[in-house]
Design an enzyme around this catalytic site. Structure first.
Site, PDB file in Angstrom:
ATOM      1  N   GLN A   9      40.802  33.316  41.085  1.00  0.00           N
ATOM      2  CA  GLN A   9      40.999  34.695  41.523  1.00  0.00           C
ATOM      3  C   GLN A   9      39.880  35.591  40.988  1.00  0.00           C
ATOM      4  OE1 GLN A   9      45.608  35.594  41.494  1.00  0.00           O
ATOM      5  NE2 GLN A   9      45.126  34.255  39.770  1.00  0.00           N
ATOM      6  N   VAL A  29      35.878  36.821  40.342  1.00  0.00           N
ATOM      7  CA  VAL A  29      34.726  37.014  41.240  1.00  0.00           C
ATOM      8  C   VAL A  29      33.410  36.874  40.479  1.00  0.00           C
ATOM      9  CG1 VAL A  29      36.018  38.451  42.857  1.00  0.00           C
ATOM     10  CG2 VAL A  29      34.845  39.543  40.937  1.00  0.00           C
ATOM     11  N   HIS A  66      38.955  35.362  45.960  1.00  0.00           N
ATOM     12  CA  HIS A  66      38.725  36.797  46.159  1.00  0.00           C
ATOM     13  C   HIS A  66      37.252  37.148  46.366  1.00  0.00           C
ATOM     14  CE1 HIS A  66      42.770  37.583  43.917  1.00  0.00           C
ATOM     15  NE2 HIS A  66      42.942  37.217  45.175  1.00  0.00           N
ATOM     16  N   CYS A  82      27.633  45.563  60.390  1.00  0.00           N
ATOM     17  CA  CYS A  82      26.843  44.518  61.064  1.00  0.00           C
ATOM     18  C   CYS A  82      26.926  43.163  60.367  1.00  0.00           C
ATOM     19  CB  CYS A  82      25.386  44.952  61.182  1.00  0.00           C
ATOM     20  SG  CYS A  82      24.469  44.942  59.606  1.00  0.00           S
ATOM     21  N   CYS A 117      23.428  50.401  54.509  1.00  0.00           N
ATOM     22  CA  CYS A 117      22.936  49.084  54.911  1.00  0.00           C
ATOM     23  C   CYS A 117      21.480  49.185  55.361  1.00  0.00           C
ATOM     24  CB  CYS A 117      23.800  48.538  56.046  1.00  0.00           C
ATOM     25  SG  CYS A 117      23.141  47.042  56.820  1.00  0.00           S
ATOM     26  N   SER A 120      46.243  33.482  34.196  1.00  0.00           N
ATOM     27  CA  SER A 120      46.739  34.361  35.260  1.00  0.00           C
ATOM     28  C   SER A 120      48.207  34.692  35.035  1.00  0.00           C
ATOM     29  CB  SER A 120      46.575  33.703  36.635  1.00  0.00           C
ATOM     30  OG  SER A 120      47.112  34.536  37.647  1.00  0.00           O
ATOM     31  N   SER A 121      48.539  35.967  35.183  1.00  0.00           N
ATOM     32  CA  SER A 121      49.941  36.387  35.125  1.00  0.00           C
ATOM     33  C   SER A 121      50.638  36.125  36.450  1.00  0.00           C
ATOM     34  CB  SER A 121      50.027  37.878  34.792  1.00  0.00           C
ATOM     35  OG  SER A 121      49.429  38.656  35.824  1.00  0.00           O
ATOM     36  N   GLY A 124      51.085  35.940  27.272  1.00  0.00           N
ATOM     37  CA  GLY A 124      52.053  36.831  27.897  1.00  0.00           C
ATOM     38  C   GLY A 124      52.780  36.169  29.052  1.00  0.00           C
TER      39      GLY A 124
END
Length: 274
Positions: A104, A106, A122, A133, A181, A222-223, A249
């Site tokens: 997850q 990036v 992601h 474009c 762009c 990851s939660s 957690g």
């Protein structure tokens, strides 16, 4: 034997008993690389939630705020290096134990560690794209364009925030120049899935296809509060696959786990995967 050693021994057994692992990683996998995570031990936001897709596309002020914070934060984010968790997972993949690693994150740190068969669910922050474009380009030249257009902002120092952001409070973002762009003059966005945006179907299908062939699932850092990742754990539970998690957690799937180790990912994986 204390509980810590018992957990590690159980995790070694879990990994040793699997030949086709489906691995899902989240922000906690990269915190030891200096990239902060979003949530606390209860799965609640530590800070204001990140920008959503509609806000980014809907107005210049939101884009100016986003790109100002991202430009300053990129200097830290772009220099992040893989930690022991990334390297341990890469070793598992090199041994042929991992069918697919779905992240997850990036940050591309799994690839930097030599990971194989990595799916960036992601997207990736080191690339940008035009929403009109579909022009695409690497982040480095885009970062240079941002800094040339905003030299006074380029000199700012700020604390790191999740996903390449920076904590810039009290700034007048209306003075930040957002380049367009270079091909069509359209809106340029990082090639990542924002909140409120849909994960591309082909990525989801690839993850589900790998899950069908997996014999176990390992969640790292990851939660699972985001449905985009949680759905794969749900599917694994329905299929009767054993699921283990390494996470500080609670997770959204605590009642589905066969094993949970509540310690930092890098410490655990460095000890368990030699």
């Amino acid at each position: 034997m204390d509980s810590r050693m018992s957990d590690l021994q159980a995790l070694r057994g879990f990994l040793g008993g699997s030949e086709r692992l489906f691995v899902l990683t989240g922000a906690g996998c990269s915190t030891a690389s200096g990239i902060p995570d979003y949530r606390d031990g209860q799965g609640q936001w530590k800070r204001k939630p990140p920008i959503d897709f509609q806000a980014f596309m809907g107005g210049q002020p939101a884009r100016a705020r986003y790109w100002a914070r991202s430009m300053v934060g990129w200097r830290h984010f772009g220099q992040a290096r893989p930690n022991a968790a990334h390297h341990a997972l890469a070793r598992l993949a090199q041994r042929g134990q991992v069918d697919l690693l779905v992240t997850q994150n990036v940050d591309r740190l799994h690839q930097a560690a030599g990971g194989r068969e990595v799916l960036d669910l992601h997207g990736r922050l080191d690339e940008v794209r035009c929403m009109q474009c579909d022009w695409r380009g690497p982040r480095g030249p885009w970062q240079h364009t941002l800094e040339l257009a905003n030299p006074q902002w380029a000199a700012l120092q700020a604390g790191a925030a999740p996903d390449g952001d920076a904590d810039l409070e009290g700034q007048d973002f209306s003075r930040f120049v957002v380049p367009s762009c270079p091909r069509c003059g359209g809106i340029v966005k990082p090639d990542v899935v924002f909140f409120g945006e849909t994960v591309p179907r082909e990525r989801v299908q690839r993850a589900y296809a790998a899950l069908e062939h997996a014999d176990a699932v390992l969640v790292v850092g990851s939660s699972l509060m985001l449905y985009s990742g949680y759905r794969f754990v749900q599917a694994a539970a329905r299929a009767g696959l054993p699921i283990a998690a390494i996470n500080l957690g609670r997770t959204r799937a605590d009642d589905m786990l066969a094993l949970k180790v509540s310690r930092p990912c890098d410490e655990v994986l460095a000890e368990v995967v030699s």
